[in-house]
Scaffold this active site. Sequence first.
Site, PDB file in Angstrom:
ATOM      1  N   SER A 186       0.809  -1.217   0.000  1.00  0.00           N
ATOM      2  CA  SER A 186       0.000   0.000   0.000  1.00  0.00           C
ATOM      3  C   SER A 186       0.843   1.268   0.000  1.00  0.00           C
ATOM      4  O   SER A 186       0.378   2.313  -0.465  1.00  0.00           O
ATOM      5  CB  SER A 186      -0.957   0.004   1.199  1.00  0.00           C
ATOM      6  OG  SER A 186      -0.267  -0.241   2.397  1.00  0.00           O
ATOM      7  N   HIS A 234       0.896   4.520   4.676  1.00  0.00           N
ATOM      8  CA  HIS A 234       0.104   5.128   3.611  1.00  0.00           C
ATOM      9  C   HIS A 234       0.516   6.583   3.384  1.00  0.00           C
ATOM     10  O   HIS A 234       0.739   7.008   2.240  1.00  0.00           O
ATOM     11  CB  HIS A 234      -1.384   5.071   3.965  1.00  0.00           C
ATOM     12  CG  HIS A 234      -1.939   3.687   3.993  1.00  0.00           C
ATOM     13  ND1 HIS A 234      -3.240   3.416   4.390  1.00  0.00           N
ATOM     14  CD2 HIS A 234      -1.383   2.495   3.692  1.00  0.00           C
ATOM     15  CE1 HIS A 234      -3.455   2.123   4.318  1.00  0.00           C
ATOM     16  NE2 HIS A 234      -2.345   1.535   3.897  1.00  0.00           N
TER      17      HIS A 234
END
Length: 257
Positions: A186, A234
């Site tokens: 991610s 993230h």
Amino acid sequence: MFKRQVNGSCICVFCDRLISVNKSTCPHCDRKNPSLWGYSRSLRRLGKDLGFTAIVTWGCIALYLTTLLIDLGNIRNSGAFDFLAPSPQSLVMFGATGAIPVFELGRWWTLLSAGWLHGDLLHIAFNLLWIRNLAFEVAEAFGSGRLVIIYTVATGIGSLSSSLVGHFFPDVPPIFQGADVSIGASGGLFGLLGALVAYGQITRNLIVRHQALTYAVVMFLLGFIMPNTDNWGHFGGFLGGYLVELGVNSAMLDRFS
């Protein structure tokens, strides 16, 4: 299949502009070895991204299956967010990152290797579907060479951000904590979104910027809701992709202005 081209023209793998195959530096983007030693035409048969998406997809799937098989007795199946989950021991063995692997075990190489590992079936499916959707757009906008650079840098910065916060700020509220152990693609995925936001900002393409920013915000919010999410990974990945593309495109605009 991979025949070397020694004369004529080809497409720069970094900026997708036409150049002489014998140029050592691209006259458009200043990148070294833009023809990849004359193999760029052959590599382009793998697709717009030179096969990068396929490599990431099958590499992640192969490592996911390996981490399951290496410790079959400790596979976890306690719910949708923990279905077919490899054991923590196998993930650390194969390169999970975070405060413990990086600072306590000194395994700095895990800042990149962790992006190829996943914690359960839903985790890998979600990440790979998004990467397959975004990688084509990034390759179309920036070229396949820069796609690889953006993804790799974003993965490293996302892992580093999470590891630093997890090590130096362990007492912050849970939603803002880094990770003791972290895995997943991610960070690279958010890097692709960050790069698209930067591209839309610099080229004044409001449609690209708005779409990428909307996707990023929605996924950031999902990260605060879903359990065991590495929010710093993230954020760091998004920032890495944004800054890489902002810097490269700003330099190009300054050069040709």
